[in-house]
Design an enzyme around this catalytic site. Structure first.
Site, PDB file in Angstrom:
ATOM      1  N   CYS B  13      64.468  32.057  18.873  1.00  0.00           N
ATOM      2  CA  CYS B  13      63.464  31.256  19.558  1.00  0.00           C
ATOM      3  C   CYS B  13      63.981  30.800  20.917  1.00  0.00           C
ATOM      4  O   CYS B  13      65.118  31.074  21.277  1.00  0.00           O
ATOM      5  CB  CYS B  13      63.089  30.039  18.721  1.00  0.00           C
ATOM      6  SG  CYS B  13      64.454  28.904  18.533  1.00  0.00           S
ATOM      7  N   CYS B  88      94.237  69.393  10.022  1.00  0.00           N
ATOM      8  CA  CYS B  88      93.555  69.943  11.210  1.00  0.00           C
ATOM      9  C   CYS B  88      92.868  68.810  11.959  1.00  0.00           C
ATOM     10  O   CYS B  88      92.982  68.700  13.189  1.00  0.00           O
ATOM     11  CB  CYS B  88      92.483  70.962  10.811  1.00  0.00           C
ATOM     12  SG  CYS B  88      93.133  72.401   9.962  1.00  0.00           S
ATOM     13  N   ASP B 508      52.243  45.181  58.647  1.00  0.00           N
ATOM     14  CA  ASP B 508      52.800  45.826  59.833  1.00  0.00           C
ATOM     15  C   ASP B 508      51.852  46.979  60.151  1.00  0.00           C
ATOM     16  O   ASP B 508      51.319  47.606  59.233  1.00  0.00           O
ATOM     17  CB  ASP B 508      54.203  46.338  59.481  1.00  0.00           C
ATOM     18  CG  ASP B 508      54.765  47.205  60.579  1.00  0.00           C
ATOM     19  OD1 ASP B 508      54.693  46.781  61.746  1.00  0.00           O
ATOM     20  OD2 ASP B 508      55.244  48.306  60.265  1.00  0.00           O
ATOM     21  N   ASP B 705      57.455  48.537  56.423  1.00  0.00           N
ATOM     22  CA  ASP B 705      58.185  49.705  55.929  1.00  0.00           C
ATOM     23  C   ASP B 705      59.499  49.952  56.644  1.00  0.00           C
ATOM     24  O   ASP B 705      60.270  50.806  56.246  1.00  0.00           O
ATOM     25  CB  ASP B 705      57.317  50.947  56.040  1.00  0.00           C
ATOM     26  CG  ASP B 705      57.084  51.343  57.500  1.00  0.00           C
ATOM     27  OD1 ASP B 705      57.114  50.443  58.358  1.00  0.00           O
ATOM     28  OD2 ASP B 705      56.883  52.533  57.753  1.00  0.00           O
ATOM     29  N   ASP B 709      61.184  45.328  60.067  1.00  0.00           N
ATOM     30  CA  ASP B 709      60.331  44.408  59.309  1.00  0.00           C
ATOM     31  C   ASP B 709      61.142  43.499  58.384  1.00  0.00           C
ATOM     32  O   ASP B 709      60.599  42.551  57.812  1.00  0.00           O
ATOM     33  CB  ASP B 709      59.324  45.187  58.450  1.00  0.00           C
ATOM     34  CG  ASP B 709      58.338  45.968  59.305  1.00  0.00           C
ATOM     35  OD1 ASP B 709      57.942  45.445  60.362  1.00  0.00           O
ATOM     36  OD2 ASP B 709      57.984  47.104  58.914  1.00  0.00           O
TER      37      ASP B 709
END
Lengths: 218, 825
Positions: B13, B88, B508, B705, B709
């Site tokens: 919880c 082995c 932009d 982009d 910016d």
């Protein structure tokens, strides 16, 4: 397969033993009934044992050997006089209930013969009822009484702990047959008409009328 | 500062999550500790020099939780042939353990497999296989287990274990409930064994109930071990409430059994074994459903992880070899056939193809790729055979970074979660107090221990705050996961919450509202200069420019076959233009402000018209005299108008920020329906323009982009980087849109609004259950002549609260992106 069956049998036996050991009401009723008999010894009467009330007006009778007793293996025997005095017409009672100066109400518990030592002890004889007719044994929580159901609303009750109870034994009657036979059930000397709390077949709590005769014997 | 994500086991919880956060947060050197209850992860930021990771793990274990360790490196099971005996197996084990990079090796002779944990950076699986073969055994193709798969299996095991526990509990609880209830149901005669009749055989009846409840308690042992431990450490949690409530019921029943043995046969009416049993069963049912639902909330991450290919075909020694993906190294040359996934990030070395990048960007159209183009891991090569040089592998690939980003986001907390955290911190102790007070009050009022106990248990059980703890993280997990599925990477709960409050979005212009690929539209020479000469002169000067407008002029000139001259002394004048010397003449190319600054008279007719048409006029001056104007226009993206309209419908104002002149910017804004234009803004001033809007009381999101910016993205309440953009933009942004589609902006805002609404609904339900449930359980209705809540119904209601919160959060999975709605329309 054999091993499996054996295991199942052992488990069933273990469960049965455990259940018997855990049957506090059945076992407790035997113990406390023995206490009652210590205080008020039962009298042997043929194949039966009889615990008579101190006033002699009522007795609880139980068989030591179900295979040898007749119609009933456990029953109440009552002095008919106070009922007749209250207007009872014994001829109108159900068949077999009026037996001369006595009134009898009881139950048939089977026809199985017990081990020889059982019938020689009133406590062991009562134990037979617990062993074979366990459903008839109950505990009345309000009064802290054990009781044997004797069919038709008739019972015999006794205190689980006599030291802590002022009603050590109680004869419990269904007043209806007496009422229908003309008795004024509220006016039977030595018997008290009262509403008693119990449960119906579905387990619902209900109140029913009973005629009671309690005694403090401890 | 180091960051770690630890998988935590044993939390039930919000109180557990809060407790771990408090304990870890108090360790010296730990800067931040956040627990996501839904994903069962602890996100910890710490100074490794002050506190080692082992100390953090120890602190978690000390308070009763598990730290689920992932294998320290890669894990592989190599089938081995040729083993005949234990010797082995021992020999192979010894040899493998001696290899550098092997952490642990064990060989199972019966399964004929070598299980090796290794560091993939130091040793490859092929080397492990070679070592086995050198001993004379056959090492077959390895079965690899990655961490995600292991985590998935662990979760499945947990869910299965929970269901088994629930099934066992139910098998015992149902008959327990029946024998407890049947004698009480008097209006209908239910079949009931006479040998168990409570009035005839009270002790047999009690023992039968005890026998049935013990297995239920055994399968629910965790509630007791964790619950009581938390209670002793004065930090009670949900388990503590369950443990105390059911223990009280159980112990009181055992006491009444003892009373029966003492001749108090009436005590058979005060047995509560079925209460304890059924509560545990219902809680286990709730936990099982919860575990299934929790698994579904992290499906998005699983889907992303599932995208990664497991193997790669690499050229080694002139031959093609298929190797596990972890063994690919930077510089490896990989062969990718049509229909295969690109294994790692890289550059196309040879060949030509179209790559479906929809899994990363959501963009459905395949993208053409040729030599020199970048390709990304998990994208699908659709038609050509290409050779790819690996440039980023492992955790550095774009996919791995996206997964990390989504994982971090899902582990983060929204500010709204703080409310739940604060409440749940006090909740359990307060509930314990209410339960105790109610029980005591009823005992004083009625003198009936059984009744008081019923109240006490009901309050404890109904008030478990697990729904409260799940309310926020589940919605954030589903919301961020749904975003990732749609190419919208939301970096955290805070971003998600802030985004829903945004009322102004600043775009932009170049590359965001427009395609960012401008083309030359008009050439207006002055005097005797021909159009070609003006274009050639301008393009020559712009050769050194990285600005899209400059590059558009250069590309256009080259496409026209114009021979460009060498530009000398090139200087980029940020936000204004460029200057250079071309063929001995000083050439200035730029906006009106630059020309005014340099004293060049702008006497050309028609340049005003260009700006009004949304074109960018680039003034050209030669030796201080205006030579003409070259106009460049950037095409508006097809989705821009629809995106702005969608934002308007949501009541959000659209603004555009650009270095372009006012009229050009206004023309673009008119085309797409933007309300406010911030034109002629220098890159360094974008951030202060955002600040101005914020001072007006607006909640501002900035969509951009480029690197220029980044400051504005940081300044805005929410920075949204579009088109996967540059790393800097991705780092600075709160939300990253993988595609260049502006429709993803309203989609992101809508997703955030839906998620926050979902969180509020969840919190309402979680608080509602408790605020209504507690007084009912405490007997307030009963006091007013209404019904009394049985502890069993309290347990059912409590389980239902978690399940309903989870189900509500999972409704977010039905969220559909705006672009789908637009196309459907």
């Amino acid at each position: 397969m054999k091993r499996l069956l054996l295991c199942a049998l052992c488990a069933a036996l273990l469960l049965l033993t455990a259940c018997r050991a855990l049957d506090v009401i059945g076992n407790g009723s035997v113990t406390s009934f023995a206490g009652v008999l210590d205080a008020l010894p039962a009298a042997a009467a043929g194949d039966t044992w009889m615990l008579t009330a101190p006033d002699g007006a009522a007795a609880f009778v139980w068989s030591g050997d179900f295979s040898r007793t007749g119609v009933y293996d456990a029953w109440l025997e009552l002095d008919a006089a106070p009922f007749v005095a209250a207007g009872l017409d014994p001829g109108r009672l159900p068949d077999g209930m009026a037996q001369g100066e006595r009134l009898v109400a009881g139950a048939s518990l089977g026809a199985q013969a017990p081990a020889p030592e059982v019938s020689e002890s009133p406590v062991l004889s009562y134990g037979q009822i617990v062993a074979q007719q366990r459903a008839r044994i109950g505990h009345h929580a309000a009064m802290d009484h054990f009781g044997v159901d004797l069919d038709g609303g008739f019972m015999f009750e006794w205190a689980r702990d006599m030291a802590a109870n002022d009603k050590d034994i109680v004869f419990v009657l269904n007043p209806e047959p007496f009422r229908q036979a003309g008795a004024d059930v509220g006016a039977i000397e030595g018997w008290a008409l009262a509403m008693v709390e119990t449960m119906d077949e579905a387990g619902r709590p209900i109140e029913v009328e009973k005629l009671l005769k309690p005694f403090d014997i401890g | 500062m180091d960051n770690q994500i630890l998988s935590i086991g044993g939390m039930t919880c919000a109180a557990c999550a809060g407790r771990i956060e408090r304990v870890v947060g108090k360790l010296p050197g730990v800067r931040r500790a956040a627990v996501n209850l839904a994903s069962e992860k602890l996100f910890v930021e710490y100074d490794g020099a002050s506190v080692p990771l082992s100390a953090i793990k120890e602190a978690v274990v000390k308070i009763g939780y598990e730290v689920l360790e992932k294998p320290p490196g890669g894990a592989v099971a190599i089938p081995v042939g040729g083993m005949t005996c234990a010797a082995c197996a021992g020999r192979i084990e010894k040899t493998l353990r001696r290899l550098d990079g092997v952490i642990e090796a064990s060989v199972n002779l019966a399964a004929e497999k070598a299980f090796v944990t290794y560091d993939p950076k130091r040793i490859r699986v092929s080397a492990l296989r070679a070592a086995i073969e050198k001993l004379g055994y056959q090492a077959l193709e390895a079965d690899r287990t990655d961490a995600a798969e292991e985590d998935r299996r662990r979760k499945q095991r947990e869910i299965r274990a929970l269901w088994i526990r629930f099934a066992v509990a139910a098998v015992f609880s149902l008959p327990l409930l029946y024998i407890a209830m049947a004698p009480m149901i008097t209006w209908v005669r239910l079949p009931f064994p006479a040998s168990l009749a409570p009035m005839q055989f009270p002790l047999v009846y009690a023992v039968a109930e005890l026998i049935l409840v013990v297995p239920v308690i055994v399968v629910g042992y965790r509630f007791y071990t964790v619950g009581f431990k938390a209670l002793w450490q004065r930090s009670p949690n949900m388990d503590s409430l369950i443990a105390v409530g059911t223990s009280a019921a159980f112990l009181y029943s055992v006491y009444n059994m003892w009373r029966i043995t003492q001749g108090d046969f009436h005590a058979v009416d005060a047995l509560y074994f079925e209460t304890a049993g059924v509560i545990i069963t219902l809680i286990l049912l709730g936990k099982s459903l919860e575990a299934v639902s929790k698994g579904r909330t992290s499906e998005a991450i699983k889907k992303l992880m599932g995208l990664a290919p497991k193997t790669a075909v690499v050229f080694r020694d002139g031959a093609e070899t298929e190797i596990p993906i972890d063994e690919v190294e930077i510089g490896d040359v990989l062969l990718v056939r049509p229909g295969a996934k690109i294994p790692v990030d890289g550059t196309v070395r040879e060949g030509h193809t179209a790559v479906d990048e929809s899994m990363l960007t959501g963009e459905s159209m395949p993208v053409d790729k040729q030599a020199g183009d970048e390709v990304y891991a998990a994208t699908l090569n659709t038609n050509g055979v290409v050779q790819v040089t690996a440039t980023r592998v492992g955790g550095d690939t774009a996919l791995a970074r996206i997964i990390k980003l989504v994982e971090d986001a899902q582990g983060s907390k929204a500010p709204i979660a703080q409310l739940a955290d604060i409440v749940s911190g006090y909740f359990v102790p307060i509930v314990c107090a209410i339960a105790l007070l109610s029980g005591v009050a009823w005992y004083i009022g009625r003198g009936d221990v059984s009744f008081a106990l019923t109240i006490f248990i009901s309050v404890l059980v109904i008030a478990c705050p697990c729904a409260l703890g799940l309310a926020t993280p589940t919605a954030i997990m589903v919301g961020t996961g749904k975003g990732a599925e749609n190419g919208i990477l939301i970096k955290g709960g805070e971003a998600l919450e802030t985004a829903h409050k945004v009322n102004t979005i600043v775009f932009d212009k170049t590359g965001t509202v427009t395609e960012g690929k401008p083309t030359v539209t008009d050439i207006l020479p002055v005097g005797a200069l021909s159009k070609e000469e003006l274009w050639r002169l301008t393009a020559s000067a712009e050769q050194g420019s990285e600005h899209p407008l400059g590059q558009a002029i250069v590309h256009g000139a080259r496409a026209e076959g114009l021979a460009l001259s060498l530009a000398e002394r090139f200087t980029a004048l940020t936000g204004r233009g460029v200057e250079a010397v071309v063929d001995g003449a000083a050439v200035l190319v730029g906006n009106a402000a630059l020309m005014e600054e340099r004293g060049v008279a702008l006497t050309l007719a028609g340049s005003d018209r260009l700006a009004e048409e949304g074109k960018t006029p680039m003034y050209v001056a030669r030796d201080g005299q205006l030579a003409g104007v070259v106009a460049v226009a950037d095409v508006v993206k097809p989705s821009s108008r629809a995106a702005i309209e969608s934002l308007h419908r949501m009541g959000i104002e659209g603004a555009m920020i650009t270095g372009d002149n006012r009229r050009t910017a206004a023309a673009i804004a008119r085309q797409v329906g933007i309300d406010r234009v911030l034109s002629e803004v220098l890159p360094q001033d974008k951030s202060s323009e955002i600040q101005k809007l914020q001072r007006e009381g607006k909640r501002v999101a900035m969509v951009g982009d480029g690197i220029n910016d980044a400051p504005a993205l940081v300044q805005a309440d929410i920075g949204i980087a579009i088109g996967s953009g540059t790393d800097v933009a991705m780092e600075s942004a709160d939300i990253v849109l993988m595609r260049s589609d502006l429709m993803d902006v309203p989609t992101a805002i809508r997703l955030s609004r839906r998620t926050i609404r979902n969180i509020k609904q969840n919190l309402f339900w979680a608080f509602g259950y408790n605020t209504i449930g507690i007084p009912v359980a405490a007997g307030v209705l009963y006091l007013l002549g209404g019904p009394l809540l049985s502890p069993i119904f309290a347990a059912a209601a409590m389980s239902l609260s978690s399940v309903s919160v989870l189900t509500n959060a999972l409704r977010l999975k039905r969220f559909r992106a705006d672009r789908e709605e637009v196309s459907a329309a």
